[in-house]
Design a protein around this motif. Structure first.
Motif, mmCIF file in Angstrom:
data_model
loop_
_atom_site.group_PDB
_atom_site.id
_atom_site.type_symbol
_atom_site.label_atom_id
_atom_site.label_comp_id
_atom_site.label_asym_id
_atom_site.label_seq_id
_atom_site.Cartn_x
_atom_site.Cartn_y
_atom_site.Cartn_z
ATOM 1 N N VAL A 105 0.837 -1.200 0.000
ATOM 2 C CA VAL A 105 0.000 0.000 0.000
ATOM 3 C C VAL A 105 0.874 1.252 0.000
ATOM 4 O O VAL A 105 0.631 2.195 -0.760
ATOM 5 C CB VAL A 105 -0.949 -0.002 1.219
ATOM 6 N N LEU A 106 1.905 1.253 0.836
ATOM 7 C CA LEU A 106 2.807 2.411 0.877
ATOM 8 C C LEU A 106 3.553 2.584 -0.437
ATOM 9 O O LEU A 106 3.777 3.712 -0.896
ATOM 10 C CB LEU A 106 3.796 2.262 2.034
ATOM 11 N N THR A 107 3.940 1.484 -1.045
ATOM 12 C CA THR A 107 4.611 1.545 -2.347
ATOM 13 C C THR A 107 3.702 2.174 -3.397
ATOM 14 O O THR A 107 4.140 3.005 -4.201
ATOM 15 C CB THR A 107 5.041 0.132 -2.796
ATOM 16 N N GLN A 108 2.437 1.803 -3.361
ATOM 17 C CA GLN A 108 1.473 2.370 -4.300
ATOM 18 C C GLN A 108 1.310 3.869 -4.059
ATOM 19 O O GLN A 108 1.266 4.652 -5.004
ATOM 20 C CB GLN A 108 0.128 1.659 -4.163
ATOM 21 N N PHE A 109 1.247 4.291 -2.811
ATOM 22 C CA PHE A 109 1.148 5.719 -2.504
ATOM 23 C C PHE A 109 2.371 6.476 -2.994
ATOM 24 O O PHE A 109 2.259 7.594 -3.507
ATOM 25 C CB PHE A 109 0.977 5.950 -0.996
ATOM 26 N N GLU A 110 3.556 5.881 -2.853
ATOM 27 C CA GLU A 110 4.771 6.531 -3.330
ATOM 28 C C GLU A 110 4.721 6.741 -4.831
ATOM 29 O O GLU A 110 5.067 7.803 -5.335
ATOM 30 C CB GLU A 110 6.004 5.706 -2.966
#
Length: 68
Positions: free
Chosen positions: A58-63
Motif C-alpha cells: 500500500v505504501l509503495t502504491q502511494f509513493e
C-alpha cells in the motif's frame, strides 16, 4: 522471505504453547509460564510481520502515485 518467516514463527508459537500446556498439566508452572511467554513473543512478532507485509504494498502504491 516474509512468508517463510511468518510460517516459522506461527509454528513456533503453536509448538511452544502446546509444550507449555503439557508442563502446566505436569505441575511445572515455571517452565510452562516460560514456554507460554516464548509462544506469545513469537506470535507477536508474527502478527507484526503480517501487518508490515500488508502495509508495504500500500505504501509503495502511494509513493508511485505521489511521484506522478
Amino acid at each position: 522471505m516474509d512468508k517463510v518467516l511468518i510460517q516459522a514463527l506461527a509454528k513456533e508459537a503453536k509448538v511452544k504453547s502446546g509444550q507449555a500446556i503439557e508442563k502446566f498439566k505436569q505441575g511445572k508452572y515455571i517452565e510452562g509460564h516460560s514456554l507460554m511467554s516464548q509462544a506469545r513473543d513469537a506470535g507477536r512478532v508474527c502478527s507484526q510481520l503480517i501487518k508490515t507485509s500488508e502495509l508495504v504494498p500500500v505504501l509503495t502504491q502511494f509513493e508511485k502515485l505521489s511521484q506522478e
